[in-house]
Design a protein around this motif. Sequence first.
Motif, PDB file in Angstrom:
ATOM      1  N   GLY A   6       0.766  -1.233   0.000  1.00 49.17           N
ATOM      2  CA  GLY A   6       0.000   0.000   0.000  1.00 49.17           C
ATOM      3  C   GLY A   6       0.802   1.290   0.000  1.00 49.17           C
ATOM      4  O   GLY A   6       0.217   2.369  -0.144  1.00 49.17           O
ATOM      5  N   TRP A   7       2.109   1.230   0.168  1.00 54.38           N
ATOM      6  CA  TRP A   7       2.954   2.416   0.137  1.00 54.38           C
ATOM      7  C   TRP A   7       3.684   2.492  -1.205  1.00 54.38           C
ATOM      8  O   TRP A   7       3.987   1.463  -1.805  1.00 54.38           O
ATOM      9  CB  TRP A   7       3.998   2.399   1.253  1.00 54.38           C
ATOM     10  CG  TRP A   7       3.443   2.593   2.627  1.00 54.38           C
ATOM     11  CD1 TRP A   7       2.894   1.631   3.428  1.00 54.38           C
ATOM     12  CD2 TRP A   7       3.385   3.815   3.369  1.00 54.38           C
ATOM     13  NE1 TRP A   7       2.496   2.170   4.619  1.00 54.38           N
ATOM     14  CE2 TRP A   7       2.791   3.519   4.616  1.00 54.38           C
ATOM     15  CE3 TRP A   7       3.791   5.118   3.112  1.00 54.38           C
ATOM     16  CZ2 TRP A   7       2.584   4.484   5.595  1.00 54.38           C
ATOM     17  CZ3 TRP A   7       3.588   6.092   4.086  1.00 54.38           C
ATOM     18  CH2 TRP A   7       2.983   5.772   5.315  1.00 54.38           C
ATOM     19  N   VAL A  20       8.747  11.486  -1.481  1.00 59.76           N
ATOM     20  CA  VAL A  20       7.996  11.131  -0.275  1.00 59.76           C
ATOM     21  C   VAL A  20       7.525   9.691  -0.384  1.00 59.76           C
ATOM     22  O   VAL A  20       7.372   9.143  -1.485  1.00 59.76           O
ATOM     23  CB  VAL A  20       6.770  12.054  -0.059  1.00 59.76           C
ATOM     24  CG1 VAL A  20       7.164  13.506   0.015  1.00 59.76           C
ATOM     25  CG2 VAL A  20       5.697  11.830  -1.115  1.00 59.76           C
ATOM     26  N   LEU A  21       7.303   9.095   0.767  1.00 56.72           N
ATOM     27  CA  LEU A  21       6.592   7.816   0.836  1.00 56.72           C
ATOM     28  C   LEU A  21       5.127   8.126   1.066  1.00 56.72           C
ATOM     29  O   LEU A  21       4.778   8.817   2.030  1.00 56.72           O
ATOM     30  CB  LEU A  21       7.134   6.950   1.970  1.00 56.72           C
ATOM     31  CG  LEU A  21       8.499   6.308   1.770  1.00 56.72           C
ATOM     32  CD1 LEU A  21       8.872   5.480   2.998  1.00 56.72           C
ATOM     33  CD2 LEU A  21       8.525   5.427   0.518  1.00 56.72           C
ATOM     34  N   GLU A  22       4.275   7.631   0.193  1.00 53.54           N
ATOM     35  CA  GLU A  22       2.864   7.985   0.246  1.00 53.54           C
ATOM     36  C   GLU A  22       1.998   6.736   0.369  1.00 53.54           C
ATOM     37  O   GLU A  22       2.219   5.733  -0.313  1.00 53.54           O
ATOM     38  CB  GLU A  22       2.470   8.761  -1.008  1.00 53.54           C
ATOM     39  CG  GLU A  22       1.007   9.208  -1.021  1.00 53.54           C
ATOM     40  CD  GLU A  22       0.658   9.999  -2.271  1.00 53.54           C
ATOM     41  OE1 GLU A  22       0.282  11.163  -2.158  1.00 53.54           O
ATOM     42  OE2 GLU A  22       0.802   9.420  -3.378  1.00 53.54           O
ATOM     43  N   ALA A  23       1.014   6.819   1.247  1.00 51.26           N
ATOM     44  CA  ALA A  23      -0.032   5.796   1.359  1.00 51.26           C
ATOM     45  C   ALA A  23      -1.372   6.515   1.385  1.00 51.26           C
ATOM     46  O   ALA A  23      -1.479   7.612   1.932  1.00 51.26           O
ATOM     47  CB  ALA A  23       0.149   4.975   2.624  1.00 51.26           C
ATOM     48  N   THR A  24      -2.381   5.907   0.800  1.00 52.19           N
ATOM     49  CA  THR A  24      -3.700   6.551   0.740  1.00 52.19           C
ATOM     50  C   THR A  24      -4.842   5.643   1.167  1.00 52.19           C
ATOM     51  O   THR A  24      -5.988   6.080   1.197  1.00 52.19           O
ATOM     52  CB  THR A  24      -3.987   7.051  -0.691  1.00 52.19           C
ATOM     53  OG1 THR A  24      -3.899   5.955  -1.610  1.00 52.19           O
ATOM     54  CG2 THR A  24      -2.997   8.133  -1.102  1.00 52.19           C
ATOM     55  N   GLU A  25      -4.546   4.385   1.492  1.00 47.73           N
ATOM     56  CA  GLU A  25      -5.604   3.433   1.825  1.00 47.73           C
ATOM     57  C   GLU A  25      -5.347   2.793   3.191  1.00 47.73           C
ATOM     58  O   GLU A  25      -4.191   2.564   3.575  1.00 47.73           O
ATOM     59  CB  GLU A  25      -5.681   2.328   0.767  1.00 47.73           C
ATOM     60  CG  GLU A  25      -6.017   2.824  -0.632  1.00 47.73           C
ATOM     61  CD  GLU A  25      -7.412   3.415  -0.740  1.00 47.73           C
ATOM     62  OE1 GLU A  25      -8.272   3.032   0.091  1.00 47.73           O
ATOM     63  OE2 GLU A  25      -7.641   4.259  -1.621  1.00 47.73           O
ATOM     64  N   PRO A  26      -6.424   2.448   3.928  1.00 52.53           N
ATOM     65  CA  PRO A  26      -6.270   1.731   5.192  1.00 52.53           C
ATOM     66  C   PRO A  26      -5.532   0.414   4.985  1.00 52.53           C
ATOM     67  O   PRO A  26      -5.677  -0.240   3.939  1.00 52.53           O
ATOM     68  CB  PRO A  26      -7.702   1.496   5.654  1.00 52.53           C
ATOM     69  CG  PRO A  26      -8.505   2.562   4.985  1.00 52.53           C
ATOM     70  CD  PRO A  26      -7.846   2.775   3.657  1.00 52.53           C
ATOM     71  N   LEU A  64       4.713   0.589  10.594  1.00 55.38           N
ATOM     72  CA  LEU A  64       3.693   1.619  10.406  1.00 55.38           C
ATOM     73  C   LEU A  64       2.589   1.078   9.517  1.00 55.38           C
ATOM     74  O   LEU A  64       2.869   0.426   8.504  1.00 55.38           O
ATOM     75  CB  LEU A  64       4.284   2.861   9.729  1.00 55.38           C
ATOM     76  CG  LEU A  64       5.082   3.871  10.542  1.00 55.38           C
ATOM     77  CD1 LEU A  64       5.492   5.036   9.649  1.00 55.38           C
ATOM     78  CD2 LEU A  64       4.295   4.372  11.734  1.00 55.38           C
ATOM     79  N   ARG A  65       1.361   1.354   9.877  1.00 54.28           N
ATOM     80  CA  ARG A  65       0.244   0.994   8.997  1.00 54.28           C
ATOM     81  C   ARG A  65      -0.861   2.034   9.139  1.00 54.28           C
ATOM     82  O   ARG A  65      -1.016   2.681  10.174  1.00 54.28           O
ATOM     83  CB  ARG A  65      -0.293  -0.400   9.319  1.00 54.28           C
ATOM     84  CG  ARG A  65      -1.058  -0.518  10.618  1.00 54.28           C
ATOM     85  CD  ARG A  65      -1.465  -1.951  10.907  1.00 54.28           C
ATOM     86  NE  ARG A  65      -2.258  -2.036  12.131  1.00 54.28           N
ATOM     87  CZ  ARG A  65      -2.489  -3.163  12.811  1.00 54.28           C
ATOM     88  NH1 ARG A  65      -1.967  -4.316  12.377  1.00 54.28           N
ATOM     89  NH2 ARG A  65      -3.232  -3.142  13.914  1.00 54.28           N
ATOM     90  N   MET A  66      -1.632   2.181   8.079  1.00 55.46           N
ATOM     91  CA  MET A  66      -2.725   3.141   8.069  1.00 55.46           C
ATOM     92  C   MET A  66      -3.963   2.522   8.696  1.00 55.46           C
ATOM     93  O   MET A  66      -4.372   1.408   8.345  1.00 55.46           O
ATOM     94  CB  MET A  66      -3.052   3.583   6.645  1.00 55.46           C
ATOM     95  CG  MET A  66      -1.960   4.395   5.968  1.00 55.46           C
ATOM     96  SD  MET A  66      -1.436   5.847   6.896  1.00 55.46           S
ATOM     97  CE  MET A  66      -3.003   6.683   7.158  1.00 55.46           C
ATOM     98  N   SER A  67      -4.571   3.251   9.610  1.00 49.73           N
ATOM     99  CA  SER A  67      -5.776   2.792  10.281  1.00 49.73           C
ATOM    100  C   SER A  67      -6.997   2.937   9.373  1.00 49.73           C
ATOM    101  O   SER A  67      -7.012   3.761   8.448  1.00 49.73           O
ATOM    102  CB  SER A  67      -5.990   3.594  11.564  1.00 49.73           C
ATOM    103  OG  SER A  67      -7.233   3.308  12.158  1.00 49.73           O
TER     104      SER A  67
END
Length: 506
Positions: free
Chosen positions: A385-386, A408-414, A483-486
């Motif tokens: 996801g990143w 940048v390192l970008e994530a946009t999804e849980p 690290l993970r997106m909530s």
Amino acid sequence: MSQANCESPTMDRATRKEGAFPPGSSAPKERTMTAQGNALGNGGDGDASPEGVYYERPETGHVAGGVVRPYRADWAHTSGSRASPWAIIVRPVGAAETRPSRGGTRSPIGMCVLFMFASAVSAGEAKEPGVMALSPDRCFAVRGDLTNSRIKIEREKKARVAFLGGSITEANGWRVFTAELLQKRYPDTKFDFVNAGISSTDTTLAPFRLKTTVFPKGSVDLLFFEFAVNDLHNSRTTIESIRGVEGIIRQARTLNPAIDLVILYCADEDKMDYVRKGQVAPQIAAHEKVAQYYAVSAIDLAREVTLRIDKGEFDWKKFGGLHPSPFGHQLYAASIGRFLDAAWKEPLPADATVKPHALPDKPLDPHHYGRGRFVDIKEATLVSGWRLVPNWKPLKGATRKQFVNCPVLEATEPGATLRLKFSGTAIGVLEAAGYDVGILEFSFDGAPFRRLDQFTQWSGGLHIPWAYIFDAELSPGDHELTLRMSADKNPKSQGHAARIIQFLAN
């Protein structure tokens, strides 16, 4: 643009928003792991948004009749005489005293500035070394020894002077006037002036960016730095401020043991309110605690501005507010001129040599950021996801010019997950916290996840550069960060994004 260029300190002063401090509001509460509700300005100094006008709170409180109201524990009288000066010493005492009288003449450096302010005083001058006098002409403390930079400037005629801070420093104001002041006094000296001001930044980020923005061209001889305003409006706690200032000092004197340092406390209405109540703002008290411990000179500009306004010399509007007008910036430079006159009032001894400043073996806080450093985002393992965006720029909303076309390192999804192996006792991120940032979940070495809401009060209109330290008190050694997106997010956020510019390790 290379990643190092993402911190290049060049940018115009930002505009400001009406209503940043609603009438009757108080100082922001101490920051927790969530940034929601933090008061940070688009200018980096507390008054923000991409457009609008700064809102000025009504003035409250005065020191009238020549009598100073009683001070709290952080102010002390320096002797038993009622005519002797008051001083910030960060220890208990105190009751009301008669304000010392003023007198004296203008100083050579102060006269280099377009607007003149009366200089040295007699009765209002601090008699004990390392303390600040009450007089508006002497709101500074000369501590330690500034001979090293003087040798470079006067004798060797080649010196590098750096200015570190937020938007107040980045603007073409006191920094430029101080550079002109020095060049006028020493016309035969070849100066290299370094602008390391970056809007929105504070003492937490400063030690981590010291090498890239203050020392990019090598050794620095004299460093002025200010963050008391941004530490308030970024809601930094006292512990964070102490760790940051101590990190600046220890790292600067590791990179160049001979560097001379001067810390400035700039004015905002909150700090002025403290002065009028006979108190010291928490940010200044925290910075002063470190400055005194390391014998670093300090200039209390917030106190000087308040005393001069209350004497009727000018008003807050003419001064220009939190981001000063040219008049206000010139006042700051004149204060620095008087400080240098006091620090260098005696002739330079013929046998004077450049000597290293000794660092105390025991730090004030063992978790200071004195070994703070950037860790390249390419060091991370992207699990899912990143993605690495080589030249990121916002599709919507503004950001600081230093952080455009940066990787940048970008994530946009849980559920997006990455891992980073690092060595140290602290880890965090420098990120662009914009309108769509979500909640980060983080874990060390397989421990249970904790959460951090990236959304700030100013994220709605600005991808604001923000330094988050996930944990500053890890055990020494090697660790792995996950690290993970909530799936959760701040109700004000429009997404579940994260954009990491640098990892911060200490």
